[in-house]
Every structure is written in structure tokens, then in C-alpha cells.
Design a protein around this motif. Sequence first.
Motif, mmCIF file in Angstrom:
data_model
loop_
_atom_site.group_PDB
_atom_site.id
_atom_site.type_symbol
_atom_site.label_atom_id
_atom_site.label_comp_id
_atom_site.label_asym_id
_atom_site.label_seq_id
_atom_site.Cartn_x
_atom_site.Cartn_y
_atom_site.Cartn_z
ATOM 1 N N ALA A 164 0.838 -1.207 0.000
ATOM 2 C CA ALA A 164 0.000 0.000 0.000
ATOM 3 C C ALA A 164 0.877 1.263 0.000
ATOM 4 O O ALA A 164 0.539 2.275 -0.616
ATOM 5 N N ARG A 165 2.024 1.172 0.671
ATOM 6 C CA ARG A 165 2.950 2.324 0.695
ATOM 7 C C ARG A 165 3.508 2.619 -0.699
ATOM 8 O O ARG A 165 3.781 3.761 -1.042
ATOM 9 N N LEU A 166 3.675 1.550 -1.512
ATOM 10 C CA LEU A 166 4.150 1.754 -2.889
ATOM 11 C C LEU A 166 3.134 2.582 -3.680
ATOM 12 O O LEU A 166 3.500 3.483 -4.444
ATOM 13 N N VAL A 167 1.848 2.247 -3.446
ATOM 14 C CA VAL A 167 0.781 2.955 -4.161
ATOM 15 C C VAL A 167 0.724 4.414 -3.703
ATOM 16 O O VAL A 167 0.630 5.336 -4.518
ATOM 17 N N THR A 168 0.836 4.624 -2.390
ATOM 18 C CA THR A 168 0.800 5.997 -1.869
ATOM 19 C C THR A 168 1.950 6.816 -2.462
ATOM 20 O O THR A 168 1.756 7.954 -2.899
ATOM 21 N N SER A 169 3.138 6.213 -2.500
ATOM 22 C CA SER A 169 4.285 6.914 -3.087
ATOM 23 C C SER A 169 3.990 7.278 -4.541
ATOM 24 O O SER A 169 4.219 8.411 -4.971
ATOM 25 N N TRP A 170 3.488 6.293 -5.282
ATOM 26 C CA TRP A 170 3.178 6.522 -6.702
ATOM 27 C C TRP A 170 2.201 7.696 -6.857
ATOM 28 O O TRP A 170 2.390 8.567 -7.715
ATOM 29 N N GLU A 171 1.181 7.690 -5.997
ATOM 30 C CA GLU A 171 0.174 8.759 -6.087
ATOM 31 C C GLU A 171 0.759 10.115 -5.724
ATOM 32 O O GLU A 171 0.255 11.159 -6.122
ATOM 33 N N ASN A 172 1.874 10.079 -4.966
ATOM 34 C CA ASN A 172 2.567 11.341 -4.630
ATOM 35 C C ASN A 172 3.704 11.642 -5.617
ATOM 36 O O ASN A 172 4.576 12.459 -5.339
ATOM 37 N N GLY A 173 3.708 10.934 -6.718
ATOM 38 C CA GLY A 173 4.693 11.227 -7.776
ATOM 39 C C GLY A 173 6.048 10.567 -7.573
ATOM 40 O O GLY A 173 7.029 10.942 -8.227
ATOM 41 N N VAL A 174 6.121 9.593 -6.642
ATOM 42 C CA VAL A 174 7.401 8.917 -6.408
ATOM 43 C C VAL A 174 7.290 7.468 -6.907
ATOM 44 O O VAL A 174 6.483 6.683 -6.403
ATOM 45 N N ASP A 175 8.130 7.126 -7.897
ATOM 46 C CA ASP A 175 8.108 5.790 -8.499
ATOM 47 C C ASP A 175 9.053 4.871 -7.739
ATOM 48 O O ASP A 175 10.271 4.967 -7.866
ATOM 49 N N ARG A 176 8.488 3.983 -6.931
ATOM 50 C CA ARG A 176 9.330 3.031 -6.181
ATOM 51 C C ARG A 176 9.379 1.670 -6.868
ATOM 52 O O ARG A 176 9.878 0.703 -6.294
#
Length: 273
Positions: A164-176
Motif C-alpha cells: 500500500a505504501r508503494l501505491v501511496t508513493s506513486w500517487e505522490n509522484g514517487v516511483d518506487r
Amino acid sequence: MSLLNIDKERCRRDGICAKECPTKIIRFTDDKFPTLVKNAEEYCLNCGHCVAVCPHGALTLNQIGLDEFPLIEKDMLPNSEAIKHFLRSRRSIRTYQKKAVSHELLAELIDLGRFAPTGSNKQQVHWKVFEDTNKIHHLSSLVIDWVKLMVKKIPDENTVDRMARLVTSWENGVDRIVHGAPHLIVTHAPSNQPSAPSDCVIAMTYLELYAFSKGLGTCWAGYLTSAANGYAPLIEALGIPKGHKCFGAVMLGYPQYQYYRIPTRNAPLVTWI
Ligand SMILES: Cc1cc2nc3c(=O)[nH]c(=O)nc-3n(C[C@H](O)[C@H](O)[C@H](O)COP(=O)(O)O)c2cc1C
């Protein structure tokens, strides 16, 4: 055309070729010139060891000239201390310069991967090299779509939380997923080939280490690999052919930052028997 040609002027009848042949298709008896066993072609791995190990240059395999077998330059081999330091110094890189790696250098990295060992010397490692950042970003977005599906299915709370943290990062413009790397390299191979997973991982590891020696940074893209083994839209976008499986993906580019120290690692989990 014979599988093996022996130059009788050069051959010293030392039998080294027969001893080193992994499938024992070279017969050497009574100090006579080496010969081949029946159906040798069927068993030969084409590994070239017989040619490469002969100190006298007395053999050719499949009529491939000796000039295709370059001499090993002992002076060019790094010593074990240098190798140890090199291996301990490699790091997974997740922050990249916005600078493309030349096509020539990428091709050189892939070419080096050919020299990794493969089960029965099958050499069935296939590569996909992504050079277009937009395409790579699209692949990441597909992995995120897959992650969103997975979080609904996985019972383990910790895994769900991490995903879920990966998705949150993605939604904040951070590609993990691929960390905005300018390149992505994917290996795939026929899934019915027993050694395919190891072949691909070892070849990629060769590539990764060589990349490090060239001042490049890499990091395995584990989430992308997992998604590539079940999520049809990603499999299609990666262009993995039918009957093949993706066995590893690595992001690659010039590192933004330099590392100064070697981090600690746990003691080996070893049982001496
Ligand atoms: C099979 C495999 C999958 C990995 N997947 C990811 C990944 O999806 N994302 C990531 O940031 N790092 C990934 N890594 C990198 C590891 O986190 C890293 O190797 C580990 O933390 C040790 O750091 P080091 O490689 O610098 O020694 C992966 C490594 C391996 C071997």
C-alpha cells in the motif's frame, strides 16, 4: 564436417581435452590421438572447453577458427583482493541522473551476459532492453495497477502494508517500482527449460557487476518481476513471448550519488558438515 578437428602436428597426445570434456565424448586411450565416441554430436554441449583447455592449440570445434577463442591474458585478471573489494562495494542504486546510457554501452553489457554459465550450455537467456523513459514509466504504472489488485487478495497484513505504501508513493509522484531509472533490462526464457530461472539470474548478475565496473548503477526490480509472472497487461507490455517467463528485471542508469562505505551484512547462514 567433423565436430572436432585435431591438428596432428600440434597435438601432444596429453589427453587434457578428454579429461576436461564435461560430457566425456572425447576418447583418449593408449596415448593415441583423441577420437570421438559414437553419436558425439548428440551429446556435445558446444561449450568449447576442449579447444580452450588445449595448451597447444591443436583442436577446433565445429570448424570455428582459433582466432574466435582469444587467449586469456593473465596480466589482465584482477587479484582476489581487488575482486573482493569490488563485490563488496556494489550497491543497489535507486537515485539516477537524468542521463541516458549510450546504446553502445547497453549493447556491451548485454554482450557480456553471454559469458555467464547456463545449464547444459543452452544459452537461452533472452533480453528486453527498454531505452524509452515513457515506456518504462508506463510499465511502472502497470505494476502499480497489479499491486492495487494484490492488496485486496493477500492475507498477510505486513505485505499489504508495504504494498500500500508503494501505491501511496506513486500517487505522490514517487516511483518506487523502477525509481525513475532511464533504462530497464528484463530477462526471459522458455519456461520449460529447467535451468531457465538460474540462467537468467546469473546472466543478469554478470551484467549488473559489469555495469558497476563501468560506473553505472543497477537495482533489481522485484515487484516488476513478480507482476510479470501473472499480470497479463504487463506481460503484454513487456512483450514476453508465449511459452516464456520473465526471470528477472534490473533498472539501470548513472547513479546520482556516490557511496563511501561498505555496509555491514549478517554472518553467513552456514552449516559445516
Ligand atoms: C531478487 C531481488 C529483488 C529486488 N527487488 C527490489 C525492488 O523491487 N525494489 C528495490 O528498491 N530493491 C530491490 N532489490 C534490492 C534489494 O533491496 C537490495 O539488494 C538489498 O537491500 C541489499 O542492498 P545492496 O544490493 O545495495 O547490497 C531486490 C534485490 C533482489 C536480489
